[in-house]
Structure formats: structure tokens, C-alpha cells
Design a protein around this motif. Sequence first.
Motif, PDB file in Angstrom:
ATOM      1  N   THR A   1       0.817  -1.193   0.098  1.00  0.00           N
ATOM      2  CA  THR A   1       0.016  -0.054  -0.062  1.00  0.00           C
ATOM      3  C   THR A   1       0.678   1.340  -0.027  1.00  0.00           C
ATOM      4  N   PHE A   2       0.666   2.190  -1.112  1.00  0.00           N
ATOM      5  CA  PHE A   2       1.360   3.383  -1.009  1.00  0.00           C
ATOM      6  C   PHE A   2       0.771   4.319  -0.085  1.00  0.00           C
ATOM      7  N   GLN A   3       1.786   5.098   0.807  1.00  0.00           N
ATOM      8  CA  GLN A   3       1.735   6.053   1.761  1.00  0.00           C
ATOM      9  C   GLN A   3       2.527   7.232   1.232  1.00  0.00           C
ATOM     10  N   THR A   4       1.603   8.494   0.930  1.00  0.00           N
ATOM     11  CA  THR A   4       2.167   9.539   0.471  1.00  0.00           C
ATOM     12  C   THR A   4       3.250   9.911   1.506  1.00  0.00           C
ATOM     13  N   PRO A   5       4.473  10.410   1.128  1.00  0.00           N
ATOM     14  CA  PRO A   5       5.638  10.672   1.998  1.00  0.00           C
ATOM     15  C   PRO A   5       5.260  11.988   2.704  1.00  0.00           C
ATOM     16  N   GLU A   6       5.988  12.311   3.696  1.00  0.00           N
ATOM     17  CA  GLU A   6       5.997  13.424   4.321  1.00  0.00           C
ATOM     18  C   GLU A   6       6.547  14.628   3.488  1.00  0.00           C
ATOM     19  N   PRO A   7       5.908  15.875   3.291  1.00  0.00           N
ATOM     20  CA  PRO A   7       6.471  16.884   2.494  1.00  0.00           C
ATOM     21  C   PRO A   7       8.122  17.193   2.961  1.00  0.00           C
ATOM     22  N   ILE A   8       8.915  17.334   1.995  1.00  0.00           N
ATOM     23  CA  ILE A   8      10.251  17.878   2.641  1.00  0.00           C
ATOM     24  C   ILE A   8      10.247  19.344   2.694  1.00  0.00           C
ATOM     25  N   ASP A   9      11.180  19.720   3.834  1.00  0.00           N
ATOM     26  CA  ASP A   9      11.348  21.081   4.158  1.00  0.00           C
ATOM     27  C   ASP A   9      11.976  22.014   2.863  1.00  0.00           C
ATOM     28  N   LEU A  38       2.432  20.507  -3.927  1.00  0.00           N
ATOM     29  CA  LEU A  38       1.891  20.797  -2.478  1.00  0.00           C
ATOM     30  C   LEU A  38       2.137  19.309  -1.649  1.00  0.00           C
ATOM     31  N   SER A  39       2.076  18.314  -2.167  1.00  0.00           N
ATOM     32  CA  SER A  39       2.317  16.918  -1.480  1.00  0.00           C
ATOM     33  C   SER A  39       3.687  16.702  -1.251  1.00  0.00           C
ATOM     34  N   ALA A  40       4.530  17.120  -2.291  1.00  0.00           N
ATOM     35  CA  ALA A  40       6.089  16.829  -2.207  1.00  0.00           C
ATOM     36  C   ALA A  40       6.876  17.736  -1.146  1.00  0.00           C
ATOM     37  N   MET A  41       6.365  19.061  -0.823  1.00  0.00           N
ATOM     38  CA  MET A  41       7.241  20.007  -0.237  1.00  0.00           C
ATOM     39  C   MET A  41       6.449  21.068   0.207  1.00  0.00           C
ATOM     40  N   THR A  42       7.164  21.786   1.150  1.00  0.00           N
ATOM     41  CA  THR A  42       6.587  23.048   1.882  1.00  0.00           C
ATOM     42  C   THR A  42       6.920  24.490   1.099  1.00  0.00           C
ATOM     43  N   GLY A 136      -5.930  10.141 -16.844  1.00  0.00           N
ATOM     44  CA  GLY A 136      -6.423   9.246 -16.081  1.00  0.00           C
ATOM     45  C   GLY A 136      -5.549   8.948 -14.702  1.00  0.00           C
ATOM     46  N   CYS A 137      -4.185   9.035 -15.167  1.00  0.00           N
ATOM     47  CA  CYS A 137      -3.128   8.793 -13.999  1.00  0.00           C
ATOM     48  C   CYS A 137      -2.778  10.073 -13.223  1.00  0.00           C
ATOM     49  N   HIS A 138      -3.341  10.969 -13.348  1.00  0.00           N
ATOM     50  CA  HIS A 138      -2.925  12.381 -12.524  1.00  0.00           C
ATOM     51  C   HIS A 138      -2.890  12.056 -11.239  1.00  0.00           C
ATOM     52  N   SER A 139      -3.863  11.310 -10.752  1.00  0.00           N
ATOM     53  CA  SER A 139      -4.227  11.140  -9.223  1.00  0.00           C
ATOM     54  C   SER A 139      -2.689  10.610  -8.648  1.00  0.00           C
ATOM     55  N   TRP A 140      -2.005   9.490  -9.223  1.00  0.00           N
ATOM     56  CA  TRP A 140      -0.866   9.075  -8.852  1.00  0.00           C
ATOM     57  C   TRP A 140       0.332  10.175  -8.821  1.00  0.00           C
ATOM     58  N   LEU A 141       0.339  11.033  -9.727  1.00  0.00           N
ATOM     59  CA  LEU A 141       1.160  11.911  -9.592  1.00  0.00           C
ATOM     60  C   LEU A 141       0.958  13.127  -8.384  1.00  0.00           C
ATOM     61  N   GLU A 142      -0.350  13.511  -8.193  1.00  0.00           N
ATOM     62  CA  GLU A 142      -0.499  14.287  -7.212  1.00  0.00           C
ATOM     63  C   GLU A 142      -0.234  13.800  -6.014  1.00  0.00           C
TER      64      GLU A 142
END
Length: 178
Positions: A1-9, A38-42, A136-142
Motif C-alpha cells: 500500500t502506498f503512503q504519501t511521503p511527508e513533504p520535504i522542508d 504541495l504534497s512533495a514539499m513545503t 487518468g493517471c494524474h492522481s498518482w502524480l498528485e
Amino acid sequence: TFQTPEPIDADDLTILIPVRIDSSDRLRNLVTCTNALLSAMTARIVVGIGDPDVVLEHLDPRVVIQKVHDPIDRPFHRTRINNDLARAATTAHIAIVDTDVVVPQSQWQFALDSLRADEADLVYPFDGRMVEVSYGCHSWLERGDFDGLPIDSQKIIEALSVGGCFIFNREMFTTFGM
């Protein structure tokens, strides 16, 4: 199961996205790009656009929408808009990103580490691959799940590509003439 990583500082980075919405695809790409950031960093994310009303209801409220001079009946002057957005930035580093570019979190981290260590003044955060991914795959990227993308949805456009995204030491960007 994929867990979105914490955003990097990335509080020392402002991401600048100059755009003219000329199609529904461009708007969808902008939404995907900003959500992925927004999901990748601050980092602070600034979208420079001639008509802010076109994107206002579509973008996350954390995205800053900055009105820029972009008459619709004239060519899109990307360089001037990039420079205007860069002049308004106050962070140590700036990134200029095209609306159809999504960069994995690990590559953002590597680029920022290089700038922070004074190893470079300009970094292209690419591992060399440029892939076309269907809408259709944009949700994976987001959510940053690059490894989970269905393989049959990816089409490699260019094996060795640069452009579309670069990160500068803001002071050096100005010194180099923008």
C-alpha cells in the motif's frame, strides 16, 4: 500500500509557474502540477497568470495566484513573466516550472541539497526521463506515487531531457541577468 511521503522542508524555495490557460488540458495539468508540489514539499507556490479568475476556483488555496501582464491577443512572453515573478520572490531559491511538469520528491530533495551546499547555482531536477502520462493517471502524480503508475499508461517521450523545470539560487539568477 502506498503512503504519501511527508513533504520535504523547502521553506527556502519559491516555485514560480507562469501560465496562460489556453485549453482545458492546460488547466488540468496546472492543477495536477500544483497538487503534486504541495504534497512533495513545503515550498511557496506562485502561479503567474494574466486572468486569475480562470484558475481561482480550481487551485488549492495554498497556491498564491499572482496577476501578471499577459494580454491575450499577444504572444505569451514567458521570459518577462518569469523575471517579474522572480523579482517578487524573497526566498533564497526559486524554481521555474512548466504546467505539465511533475518531478519526484527525491529529485527535488537532491536539487535543494545541491543548492544549499553551494555545489551549484542552477540545478535541473531531472533524472533524464520525460514520460507522457494520461490524464487518468494524474492522481498518482498528485500523491507522489510514481512507482505505482500503470506501466502501460507511460510513454517515454525523450530519454535525455532537460528544461521545463529548473531551480536557481535567486541571488545568482539576478546576478546572471535573469
